[in-house]
Design a protein around this motif. Structure first.
Motif, PDB file in Angstrom:
ATOM      1  N   VAL A   1       0.830  -1.196   0.000  1.00  0.00           N
ATOM      2  CA  VAL A   1       0.000   0.000   0.000  1.00  0.00           C
ATOM      3  C   VAL A   1       0.869   1.253   0.000  1.00  0.00           C
ATOM      4  O   VAL A   1       0.562   2.232  -0.690  1.00  0.00           O
ATOM      5  CB  VAL A   1      -0.945  -0.016   1.221  1.00  0.00           C
ATOM      6  CG1 VAL A   1      -1.638   1.328   1.395  1.00  0.00           C
ATOM      7  CG2 VAL A   1      -1.988  -1.128   1.059  1.00  0.00           C
ATOM      8  N   ALA A   2       1.971   1.237   0.734  1.00  0.00           N
ATOM      9  CA  ALA A   2       2.877   2.389   0.745  1.00  0.00           C
ATOM     10  C   ALA A   2       3.418   2.688  -0.641  1.00  0.00           C
ATOM     11  O   ALA A   2       3.546   3.843  -1.051  1.00  0.00           O
ATOM     12  CB  ALA A   2       4.027   2.138   1.721  1.00  0.00           C
ATOM     13  N   ALA A   3       3.729   1.626  -1.394  1.00  0.00           N
ATOM     14  CA  ALA A   3       4.283   1.815  -2.738  1.00  0.00           C
ATOM     15  C   ALA A   3       3.219   2.223  -3.744  1.00  0.00           C
ATOM     16  O   ALA A   3       3.492   2.983  -4.676  1.00  0.00           O
ATOM     17  CB  ALA A   3       4.963   0.522  -3.198  1.00  0.00           C
ATOM     18  N   ALA A   4       1.981   1.734  -3.566  1.00  0.00           N
ATOM     19  CA  ALA A   4       0.933   1.945  -4.566  1.00  0.00           C
ATOM     20  C   ALA A   4       0.155   3.235  -4.379  1.00  0.00           C
ATOM     21  O   ALA A   4      -0.559   3.662  -5.285  1.00  0.00           O
ATOM     22  CB  ALA A   4      -0.038   0.767  -4.561  1.00  0.00           C
ATOM     23  N   THR A   5       0.276   3.874  -3.230  1.00  0.00           N
ATOM     24  CA  THR A   5      -0.452   5.110  -2.970  1.00  0.00           C
ATOM     25  C   THR A   5       0.346   6.303  -3.498  1.00  0.00           C
ATOM     26  O   THR A   5       1.565   6.346  -3.357  1.00  0.00           O
ATOM     27  CB  THR A   5      -0.702   5.282  -1.462  1.00  0.00           C
ATOM     28  OG1 THR A   5      -1.369   4.113  -0.968  1.00  0.00           O
ATOM     29  CG2 THR A   5      -1.560   6.495  -1.178  1.00  0.00           C
ATOM     30  N   MET A   6      -0.340   7.250  -4.131  1.00  0.00           N
ATOM     31  CA  MET A   6       0.329   8.426  -4.690  1.00  0.00           C
ATOM     32  C   MET A   6       0.687   9.391  -3.561  1.00  0.00           C
ATOM     33  O   MET A   6      -0.185  10.069  -3.014  1.00  0.00           O
ATOM     34  CB  MET A   6      -0.557   9.124  -5.724  1.00  0.00           C
ATOM     35  CG  MET A   6      -0.798   8.295  -6.969  1.00  0.00           C
ATOM     36  SD  MET A   6      -1.567   9.267  -8.279  1.00  0.00           S
ATOM     37  CE  MET A   6      -3.066   9.793  -7.463  1.00  0.00           C
ATOM     38  N   LEU A   7       1.976   9.416  -3.228  1.00  0.00           N
ATOM     39  CA  LEU A   7       2.453  10.251  -2.132  1.00  0.00           C
ATOM     40  C   LEU A   7       3.762  10.901  -2.516  1.00  0.00           C
ATOM     41  O   LEU A   7       4.480  10.436  -3.405  1.00  0.00           O
ATOM     42  CB  LEU A   7       2.675   9.395  -0.871  1.00  0.00           C
ATOM     43  CG  LEU A   7       1.466   8.677  -0.274  1.00  0.00           C
ATOM     44  CD1 LEU A   7       1.930   7.715   0.820  1.00  0.00           C
ATOM     45  CD2 LEU A   7       0.469   9.681   0.286  1.00  0.00           C
TER      46      LEU A   7
END
Length: 255
Positions: free
Chosen positions: A198-204
């Motif tokens: 989720v950390a990698a796939a979320t636009m941040l």
């Protein structure tokens, strides 16, 4: 404290354990790194450290576009970074294992000695704390201390909540871009795997991803992701579109 010395590859992105990292390597210092990795036994890992850049340039400055056309000094191991490279990098990174290193030459051949670049496919394995950085070789090396992944309290319940929030985030993001949400593959159940995916796939922003990488345990990372996903889902739902989302969803590297 047990440390390991690894080749260091600074990037303008954050690598998480379990995530795949494709690289197009063309700078002389990183070509030298790949040649050395290729000399390691083929059946074993080819590890190098990936660290996010806090202040500096992923690619060394070149003469392209300079008014006098002069050539810059030869790019050393620390070119583009502070005199003390530790000041240029975030303090926690991820070990990458290069499963594929393919030489590329101008003539289209694959001679490693004449290679003008390498196509690399690596996978994040273990987090590390950056202890020291060394510039005396052809490329940066670093002494790193592996960071174990602690579950923390309530990681399992938090993972379930994060997966639900992530599905809602995906749905509203697809709607904001006027796209149909493709049927998703089954998401993992292991809390640490969920937290990194989720950390990698979320636009941040990189700084936000870095904060998630260096969370003290899985539960802390998941709790922060739950907060972020709910906030982002609410914000995106109020926007008519998300400009350039397809470009920010997948970080790219010039190297």
């Amino acid at each position: 404290m047990t440390t390991t010395r690894l080749p260091l590859f600074p990037l303008n992105t954050v690598l998480f354990p379990g995530l795949v990292l494709p690289l197009n390597v063309f700078e002389a210092r990183y070509r030298a790194m790949m040649r050395d990795l290729l000399e390691l036994p083929g059946e074993g890992p080819r590890p190098f450290g990936v660290v996010a850049i806090r202040d500096g340039h992923e690619v060394a400055p070149s003469a392209l576009g300079l008014p006098d056309g002069s050539e810059p000094p030869e790019a050393g191991a620390g070119a583009g970074f502070a005199q003390d490279p530790m000041l240029s990098f975030h303090g926690v990174g991820c070990i990458a294992d290069a499963s594929t290193i393919r030489a590329r030459s101008a003539a289209g051949g694959a001679d490693e000695e004449d290679a003008e670049g390498y196509e690399v496919l690596a996978t994040g394995t273990t987090r590390f704390r950056l202890v020291s950085v060394h510039t005396e070789g052809p490329y940066l090396t670093a002494d790193v201390e592996p960071l174990p992944e602690e579950p923390g309290e309530g990681a399992g319940a938090l993972a379930s909540g994060v997966l639900r929030a992530f599905r809602a985030y995906q749905k509203v993001l697809a709607g904001a871009n006027e796209r149909t949400l493709a049927p998703g593959q089954e998401l993992p159940e292991d809390p640490s795997v969920v937290s990194y995916l989720v950390a990698a796939a979320t636009m941040l922003y990189t700084s936000d991803k870095q904060r998630l990488l260096q969370a003290k345990d899985t539960a802390t990372r998941l709790a922060e992701e739950l907060r972020i996903l709910r906030q982002e889902t609410s914000l995106i739902g109020k926007l008519p579109s998300v400009p350039g989302a397809e470009y920010t969803a997948r970080p790219t590297s010039l190297n």
